[in-house]
Motif scaffolding. Structure first.
Motif, PDB file in Angstrom:
ATOM      1  N   SER A   1      -4.238  -9.417  18.509  1.00  0.00           N
ATOM      2  CA  SER A   1      -2.893  -9.513  18.563  1.00  0.00           C
ATOM      3  C   SER A   1      -2.066  -8.264  17.913  1.00  0.00           C
ATOM      4  O   SER A   1      -2.720  -7.824  16.624  1.00  0.00           O
ATOM      5  CB  SER A   1      -2.459 -11.031  18.057  1.00  0.00           C
ATOM      6  OG  SER A   1      -2.485 -11.158  16.645  1.00  0.00           O
ATOM      7  N   GLU A   2      -0.875  -8.500  17.970  1.00  0.00           N
ATOM      8  CA  GLU A   2      -0.053  -7.477  17.329  1.00  0.00           C
ATOM      9  C   GLU A   2       0.085  -7.525  15.809  1.00  0.00           C
ATOM     10  O   GLU A   2       0.132  -7.035  14.859  1.00  0.00           O
ATOM     11  CB  GLU A   2       1.163  -7.264  17.745  1.00  0.00           C
ATOM     12  CG  GLU A   2       1.362  -6.250  19.095  1.00  0.00           C
ATOM     13  CD  GLU A   2       0.897  -5.041  18.658  1.00  0.00           C
ATOM     14  OE1 GLU A   2       1.252  -4.286  17.883  1.00  0.00           O
ATOM     15  OE2 GLU A   2       0.096  -4.466  19.790  1.00  0.00           O
ATOM     16  N   GLN A   3       0.174  -9.014  15.454  1.00  0.00           N
ATOM     17  CA  GLN A   3       0.173  -9.607  14.076  1.00  0.00           C
ATOM     18  C   GLN A   3      -1.083  -9.007  13.524  1.00  0.00           C
ATOM     19  O   GLN A   3      -1.045  -8.824  12.229  1.00  0.00           O
ATOM     20  CB  GLN A   3       0.405 -11.060  14.092  1.00  0.00           C
ATOM     21  CG  GLN A   3       0.318 -11.626  12.736  1.00  0.00           C
ATOM     22  CD  GLN A   3       0.561 -12.917  12.556  1.00  0.00           C
ATOM     23  OE1 GLN A   3       0.374 -13.808  13.657  1.00  0.00           O
ATOM     24  NE2 GLN A   3       0.873 -13.631  11.365  1.00  0.00           N
ATOM     25  N   ALA A   4      -2.113  -9.287  14.114  1.00  0.00           N
ATOM     26  CA  ALA A   4      -3.415  -8.956  13.472  1.00  0.00           C
ATOM     27  C   ALA A   4      -3.668  -7.597  13.219  1.00  0.00           C
ATOM     28  O   ALA A   4      -3.939  -7.106  12.176  1.00  0.00           O
ATOM     29  CB  ALA A   4      -4.354  -9.504  14.415  1.00  0.00           C
ATOM     30  N   ARG A   5      -2.978  -6.705  14.221  1.00  0.00           N
ATOM     31  CA  ARG A   5      -3.025  -5.254  13.798  1.00  0.00           C
ATOM     32  C   ARG A   5      -2.392  -4.784  12.866  1.00  0.00           C
ATOM     33  O   ARG A   5      -2.733  -4.183  11.879  1.00  0.00           O
ATOM     34  CB  ARG A   5      -2.446  -4.444  15.084  1.00  0.00           C
ATOM     35  CG  ARG A   5      -2.277  -3.158  14.974  1.00  0.00           C
ATOM     36  CD  ARG A   5      -1.799  -2.557  16.242  1.00  0.00           C
ATOM     37  NE  ARG A   5      -1.928  -0.941  16.509  1.00  0.00           N
ATOM     38  CZ  ARG A   5      -1.850  -0.222  17.287  1.00  0.00           C
ATOM     39  NH1 ARG A   5      -1.575  -0.553  18.465  1.00  0.00           N
ATOM     40  NH2 ARG A   5      -1.754   1.078  17.218  1.00  0.00           N
ATOM     41  N   SER A   6      -1.011  -5.456  12.474  1.00  0.00           N
ATOM     42  CA  SER A   6      -0.133  -5.011  11.379  1.00  0.00           C
ATOM     43  C   SER A   6      -0.751  -5.495  10.197  1.00  0.00           C
ATOM     44  O   SER A   6      -0.688  -4.675   9.025  1.00  0.00           O
ATOM     45  CB  SER A   6       1.106  -6.013  11.521  1.00  0.00           C
ATOM     46  OG  SER A   6       1.868  -5.449  12.575  1.00  0.00           O
ATOM     47  N   ALA A   7      -1.651  -6.601  10.131  1.00  0.00           N
ATOM     48  CA  ALA A   7      -2.402  -7.174   8.953  1.00  0.00           C
ATOM     49  C   ALA A   7      -3.489  -6.319   8.522  1.00  0.00           C
ATOM     50  O   ALA A   7      -3.758  -5.687   7.492  1.00  0.00           O
ATOM     51  CB  ALA A   7      -2.724  -8.488   9.068  1.00  0.00           C
TER      52      ALA A   7
ATOM     53  N   GLN B   1      -7.871   0.778  10.389  1.00  0.00           N
ATOM     54  CA  GLN B   1      -7.574   1.610  11.679  1.00  0.00           C
ATOM     55  C   GLN B   1      -7.814   0.806  12.767  1.00  0.00           C
ATOM     56  O   GLN B   1      -9.080   0.380  13.137  1.00  0.00           O
ATOM     57  CB  GLN B   1      -8.158   3.089  11.850  1.00  0.00           C
ATOM     58  CG  GLN B   1      -7.674   3.739  10.561  1.00  0.00           C
ATOM     59  CD  GLN B   1      -8.564   4.904  10.607  1.00  0.00           C
ATOM     60  OE1 GLN B   1      -9.729   4.979  10.567  1.00  0.00           O
ATOM     61  NE2 GLN B   1      -7.982   6.054  10.115  1.00  0.00           N
ATOM     62  N   TRP B   2      -6.878   0.396  13.667  1.00  0.00           N
ATOM     63  CA  TRP B   2      -7.020  -0.360  15.045  1.00  0.00           C
ATOM     64  C   TRP B   2      -7.905   0.242  15.835  1.00  0.00           C
ATOM     65  O   TRP B   2      -7.739   1.496  16.173  1.00  0.00           O
ATOM     66  CB  TRP B   2      -5.575  -0.589  15.457  1.00  0.00           C
ATOM     67  CG  TRP B   2      -5.376  -1.433  16.716  1.00  0.00           C
ATOM     68  CD1 TRP B   2      -5.087  -1.211  17.868  1.00  0.00           C
ATOM     69  CD2 TRP B   2      -5.343  -2.925  16.735  1.00  0.00           C
ATOM     70  NE1 TRP B   2      -4.983  -2.409  18.676  1.00  0.00           N
ATOM     71  CE2 TRP B   2      -5.206  -3.388  17.696  1.00  0.00           C
ATOM     72  CE3 TRP B   2      -5.943  -3.901  15.450  1.00  0.00           C
ATOM     73  CZ2 TRP B   2      -5.242  -4.840  18.031  1.00  0.00           C
ATOM     74  CZ3 TRP B   2      -5.751  -5.228  16.013  1.00  0.00           C
ATOM     75  CH2 TRP B   2      -5.596  -5.664  16.847  1.00  0.00           C
ATOM     76  N   ARG B   3      -8.901  -0.515  16.588  1.00  0.00           N
ATOM     77  CA  ARG B   3      -9.904   0.017  17.539  1.00  0.00           C
ATOM     78  C   ARG B   3      -9.212  -0.219  18.984  1.00  0.00           C
ATOM     79  O   ARG B   3      -8.745  -1.330  19.394  1.00  0.00           O
ATOM     80  CB  ARG B   3     -11.369  -0.753  17.475  1.00  0.00           C
ATOM     81  CG  ARG B   3     -12.012   0.037  16.386  1.00  0.00           C
ATOM     82  CD  ARG B   3     -13.531  -0.374  16.289  1.00  0.00           C
ATOM     83  NE  ARG B   3     -14.079   0.695  17.168  1.00  0.00           N
ATOM     84  CZ  ARG B   3     -15.195   0.782  17.818  1.00  0.00           C
ATOM     85  NH1 ARG B   3     -15.781  -0.287  17.628  1.00  0.00           N
ATOM     86  NH2 ARG B   3     -15.634   1.813  18.347  1.00  0.00           N
ATOM     87  N   VAL B   4      -8.995   0.848  19.810  1.00  0.00           N
ATOM     88  CA  VAL B   4      -8.631   0.769  21.103  1.00  0.00           C
ATOM     89  C   VAL B   4      -9.743   0.797  22.285  1.00  0.00           C
ATOM     90  O   VAL B   4     -10.736   1.487  22.029  1.00  0.00           O
ATOM     91  CB  VAL B   4      -7.582   1.723  21.352  1.00  0.00           C
ATOM     92  CG1 VAL B   4      -6.198   1.303  20.613  1.00  0.00           C
ATOM     93  CG2 VAL B   4      -7.963   3.224  21.048  1.00  0.00           C
TER      94      VAL B   4
ATOM     95  N   ILE C   1     -12.935  -6.947   6.310  1.00  0.00           N
ATOM     96  CA  ILE C   1     -11.849  -7.398   6.899  1.00  0.00           C
ATOM     97  C   ILE C   1     -11.260  -8.695   6.034  1.00  0.00           C
ATOM     98  O   ILE C   1     -10.113  -9.546   6.769  1.00  0.00           O
ATOM     99  CB  ILE C   1     -11.741  -7.894   8.238  1.00  0.00           C
ATOM    100  CG1 ILE C   1     -12.672  -9.070   8.521  1.00  0.00           C
ATOM    101  CG2 ILE C   1     -12.205  -6.747   9.135  1.00  0.00           C
ATOM    102  CD1 ILE C   1     -12.642  -9.822  10.171  1.00  0.00           C
ATOM    103  N   ARG C   2     -11.800  -9.101   5.060  1.00  0.00           N
ATOM    104  CA  ARG C   2     -11.437 -10.264   4.103  1.00  0.00           C
ATOM    105  C   ARG C   2      -9.953 -10.036   3.567  1.00  0.00           C
ATOM    106  O   ARG C   2      -9.197 -11.349   3.857  1.00  0.00           O
ATOM    107  CB  ARG C   2     -12.357 -10.294   3.098  1.00  0.00           C
ATOM    108  CG  ARG C   2     -12.048 -11.698   2.018  1.00  0.00           C
ATOM    109  CD  ARG C   2     -12.503 -12.780   2.841  1.00  0.00           C
ATOM    110  NE  ARG C   2     -12.066 -14.216   2.032  1.00  0.00           N
ATOM    111  CZ  ARG C   2     -11.195 -14.823   2.215  1.00  0.00           C
ATOM    112  NH1 ARG C   2     -10.188 -14.326   3.200  1.00  0.00           N
ATOM    113  NH2 ARG C   2     -10.860 -16.217   1.616  1.00  0.00           N
ATOM    114  N   ALA C   3      -9.784  -8.998   3.188  1.00  0.00           N
ATOM    115  CA  ALA C   3      -8.167  -9.077   2.703  1.00  0.00           C
ATOM    116  C   ALA C   3      -7.176  -9.300   3.742  1.00  0.00           C
ATOM    117  O   ALA C   3      -6.320 -10.140   3.479  1.00  0.00           O
ATOM    118  CB  ALA C   3      -7.788  -7.601   2.046  1.00  0.00           C
TER     119      ALA C   3
END
Length: 233
Positions: free
Chosen positions: A217-223, A230-233, A15-17
């Motif tokens: 957050s949604e901002q984190a998801r977009s980043a 891929q976002w984990r739910v 998740i560094r990038a």
């Protein structure tokens, strides 16, 4: 203002990038809550923890998080699921991208490469070595491979040491001046899932909780998604 202990985090490189953007936003929103993040492959983080090193929060692969919780090192109530990461291949922008859409095509592309860059310490590199063995080409590839103990394999492309780099896609994208060819074929893809949690002995548990909450957050998801995670739910 009273001095606050920095939020110390051990985090996997995957998740560094996206974290470059997220860390900048964190600094704007929480200027009084400094982050002290140490970036390493999960295998290196495991060794640090085993040697007695502690942080406030940790972000690493799901199986290791499961074990740390079972061992009583991480508070299970603090756990957050973050992202899934795929392994992919990269090369220099002006190079002709080979077909890697099937296992057969991938095998041919690897055999035709002058040198393949692999990290020996990361989850993707460890998996890739087992894949080479499964494909029956480990000896041929490793005879001319460019290996690094940890870090970003795509840096070996820009250094002229390899013409194909293998790593989690988000890690490949950390290096400027390269292009991602694509993910491994689905039949041999390795999806690595990442979780975050807080150490039971955390010095700044409150700050760590706020940080992990921000990563949902949604901002984190977009980043995250901008870097192929891929976002984990």
């Amino acid at each position: 203002m009273s001095h606050q202990h920095p939020i110390r985090v051990f985090s996997a490189l995957a998740i560094r990038a996206p974290f470059i953007e997220l860390e900048a936003e964190w600094g704007r929103q929480h200027p009084e809550k400094a982050l002290a993040i140490e970036w390493n492959p999960t295998t290196v983080i495991e060794k640090k923890i085993a040697s007695g090193e502690q942080a406030d929060a940790v972000i690493l692969t799901v199986p290791v998080m499961d074990r740390l919780i079972a061992e009583g090192l991480i508070d299970p109530a603090s756990r957050v699921e973050l992202v899934d990461s795929q392994v992919g291949l990269a090369m220099l922008p002006d190079a002709e991208a080979p077909d890697i859409s099937s296992v057969e095509a991938l095998t041919a592309a690897l055999l035709n490469a002058r040198s393949v860059a692999i990290t020996l310490g990361g989850a993707s590199g460890i998996y890739f070595l087992t894949l080479l063995e499964k494909l029956g080409i480990k000896e041929q590839i490793m005879a001319r491979a460019t290996t690094i103990p940890e870090g970003f394999t795509a840096s070996q492309l820009t250094a002229g040491k390899a013409d194909i780099a293998v790593q989690q896609i988000s890690e490949l994208l950390m290096v400027e001046g390269i292009k991602v060819i694509g993910p491994l074929p689905e039949a041999v893809q390795k999806v690595t899932s990442f979780s975050g949690g807080i150490f039971r002995q955390a010095v700044n548990a409150e700050g760590a909780a706020l940080l992990l909450q921000s990563l949902r957050s949604e901002q984190a998801r977009s980043a995250f998604e901008a870097f192929g995670l891929q976002w984990r739910v």
